[in-house]
Write an enzyme that holds these catalytic residues in place. Structure first.
Site, PDB file in Angstrom:
ATOM      1  CB  SER A 128      25.171  44.296  37.432  1.00 35.51           C
ATOM      2  OG  SER A 128      24.493  44.188  36.184  1.00 35.51           O
ATOM      3  CG  HIS A 129      26.435  40.233  35.848  1.00 36.15           C
ATOM      4  ND1 HIS A 129      26.692  41.704  36.033  1.00 36.15           N
ATOM      5  CD2 HIS A 129      27.205  39.128  35.612  1.00 36.15           C
ATOM      6  CE1 HIS A 129      27.537  40.810  35.099  1.00 36.15           C
ATOM      7  NE2 HIS A 129      28.036  39.905  35.298  1.00 36.15           N
ATOM      8  CE  LYS A 153      24.747  52.305  36.864  1.00 35.44           C
ATOM      9  NZ  LYS A 153      24.271  51.947  35.767  1.00 35.44           N
TER      10      LYS A 153
END
Length: 546
Positions: free
Chosen positions: A147-148, A157
């Site tokens: 993600s970030h 995931k």
């Protein structure tokens, strides 16, 4: 002097060759806690440089997912996508080697390009539409993304057939199985070398085309085009870059991809609050360069590396607080989606703004307040009983115009387009509309800070009940609730929430550091918020035995 918000320098950049070499060369020891497979709210994350995200981790985790699918009777295709982090392509190839060796019907991007998390969720749900829940032929997926997180990190995931983040039962099983495989020297892992895989053995799917072509079913793109809204979209070097280009072209929007560059070092980013490179579209420091261009566009947007988060920049207010935009989005959508179920609830995490509570009451809608984690919204989005689910960390999704499910994972692209629709339809920027909400419901002061906590205190905090709080007042107001379980679904929140009519605080232990996270909000302004925070620390300290 802090360099937060300033451009990255050469000394801030990772050595990509070193990162990838460590992925293949380092071998984790499952007996070392920091080197084990561990699924948080969004999968297993780590760095090859700290031996927490390496080839062995992905070999074992992918085999564990294969074994989990078999145990669940899932025989349909598995959609596989990756973001732009330096470790994502190596991990995707490793996963493919295991999936193909196990005879799984793998579907990768037909352009061999990046896949945002919402596009993968959309693909799973599109394939499964019309199939019964007990149909073994339903699809699931894996998205390779942290993600970030900073450029040195990797992430992995699993999204089951419901299309959203896997629940803790699934991730716990997968993590335990993966760590057992690592401990056993990967003896139970099936694998075929990537170079030996026949080209026709891997299926293909055009994630971008299917996602972009379907946007008209959920966003009023005609209104955006007709109003001539000037949109500046910054993918922040992430997986949405080619999606934004096609969205502008497909729907005739005045849309500029303000930074089309993709570079695994993210050398073009401004540094986050802690002087690290982090692609967080809700951070004023990480979004500083975009905020500096706010006068050039009617709406400016940002996404993180896998595009499951959104950042909204307006000419009049700069970067909006995520809570503020969620409140505006909810207010707008429930007033402008006539075909949504009349009894569909509004979903929020319990550390989101109480302005949302006020908006829900004004709309006459039920508020579903759940623990932190988007997985809690999945059932409601699937059956239409929840029309909007949002997290305080700038992640949300909602139903199509006809009230059916769009994605069951966070969709940052969608929320950015919604900001443009709000301006096109109402003539007001989301920040202007939020000012009206504050005038009606009160001016919210909100902050999250970290406070020291030992591992023992963190463990205690995660298991406290509301009865552990003896205080009857908070910052001058009577306490109206002491919560250890979310009121929306009764699930444990892993901490405490104490609230009054005008303020609240919540305390949760960090999963990665010896601190607890203290969230607090007041409708009486910043000075009252400071009082709430001070008393909250005392309440938590007393509950932890000093």
């Amino acid at each position: 002097m802090s360099r937060a918000g300033h451009p990255a320098e050469a000394s801030d950049l990772i050595d990509v060759d070193e990162l990838i070499a460590a992925y293949y060369d380092r071998r984790p020891d499952a007996a070392v806690p920091g080197q084990r497979v561990a699924f948080g709210t969004s999968g297993h994350r780590g760095s090859s440089l700290s031996t927490s995200f390496n080839e062995d981790h992905i070999l074992a985790t992918t085999q564990a997912i294969v074994d989990y699918r078999a145990a669940q009777g899932i025989t349909g295709p598995l959609f596989l996508g990756r973001d732009t982090h330096g470790l994502s392509l190596p991990a995707e190839r490793t996963a493919t080697e295991v999936l193909i060796a196990n005879g799984i019907d793998v579907r990768i991007d037909s352009r061999d390009s990046w896949v945002p998390t919402p596009a993968l969720s959309h693909a799973i749900l599109s394939y499964n539409r019309g199939r019964a829940e007990d149909d073994p032929g339903r699809a699931d997926g894996i998205v390779v993304t942290p993600s970030h997180n900073p450029p040195r990190d990797g992430g992995f995931k699993y999204n089951p057939p419901h299309g959203g983040p896997a629940d803790t039962d699934a991730t716990g099983w997968i993590a335990d199985r993966a760590n057992a495989l690592i401990t056993d020297g990967l003896a139970g892992v099936k694998r075929v070398r990537h170079a030996d895989i026949d080209a026709d053995a891997i299926g293909e799917y055009d994630f971008r085309e299917h996602y972009v072509a379907d946007l008209a079913s959920i966003i009023d793109v005609e209104a955006i085009a007709k109003a001539g809204i000037r949109i500046g979209a910054d993918p922040l070097g992430g997986a949405s870059v080619e999606y934004w280009a096609l969205i502008g072209e497909r729907y005739g929007l005045d849309l500029t991809v303000v930074n089309p560059e993709v570079d695994p070092t993210w050398r073009f980013m401004t540094l986050d609050w802690d002087e690290k490179i982090r692609m967080d579209p809700s951070s004023p420091s990480a979004m500083a360069s975009l905020v500096g261009r706010r006068s050039e566009f009617d709406i400016l947007t940002g996404n993180d590396a896998d595009a499951d988060r959104h950042g909204i920049v307006t000419p009049d207010a700069g970067l909006m607080n995520p809570n503020h935009f969620l409140a505006v989005a909810i207010d707008y959508l429930y007033r402008h989606r006539a075909d949504w179920p009349a009894d569909a609830a509004i979903g929020k995490t319990l550390v989101s703004s109480m302005i949302i509570d006020r908006v829900a009451a004004s709309l006459g809608r039920t508020l579903l307040e759940v623990p932190v984690g988007f997985k809690w919204f999945v059932p409601g989005l699937l059956d239409g009983s929840v029309a909007f689910g949002g997290e305080e960390s700038a992640g949300a999704s909602f139903l199509r115009k006809d009230g059916t499910v769009w994605t069951t994972d966070k969709d940052g692209i969608l929320l950015c387009l919604l900001a443009a629709e709000i301006l096109a339809v109402t003539g007001k920027t989301p920040s202007q509309r939020y000012a009206e909400l504050e005038a009606e419901f009160g001016s919210a002061a909100y902050e999250r800070v970290d406070a020291p906590a030992s591992p023992e205190q963190k463990a205690t905090l995660s298991k406290l009940s509301g009865d552990a709080v003896t205080a009857s007042e908070l910052a001058g107001d009577p306490v109206t609730a002491k919560l250890s379980h979310a009121p929306g679904n009764g699930a444990a929140i892993g901490g405490l929430k104490v609230q009054t009519e005008f303020a609240w605080f919540a305390a949760r232990p960090s999963g990665t550091e010896d601190v607890y996270k203290l969230y607090a909000e007041s409708l009486r302004g910043p000075e009252h918020l400071a009082q709430v925070q001070a008393e909250a620390r005392a309440v938590v300290s007393a509950a932890l035995g000093g």
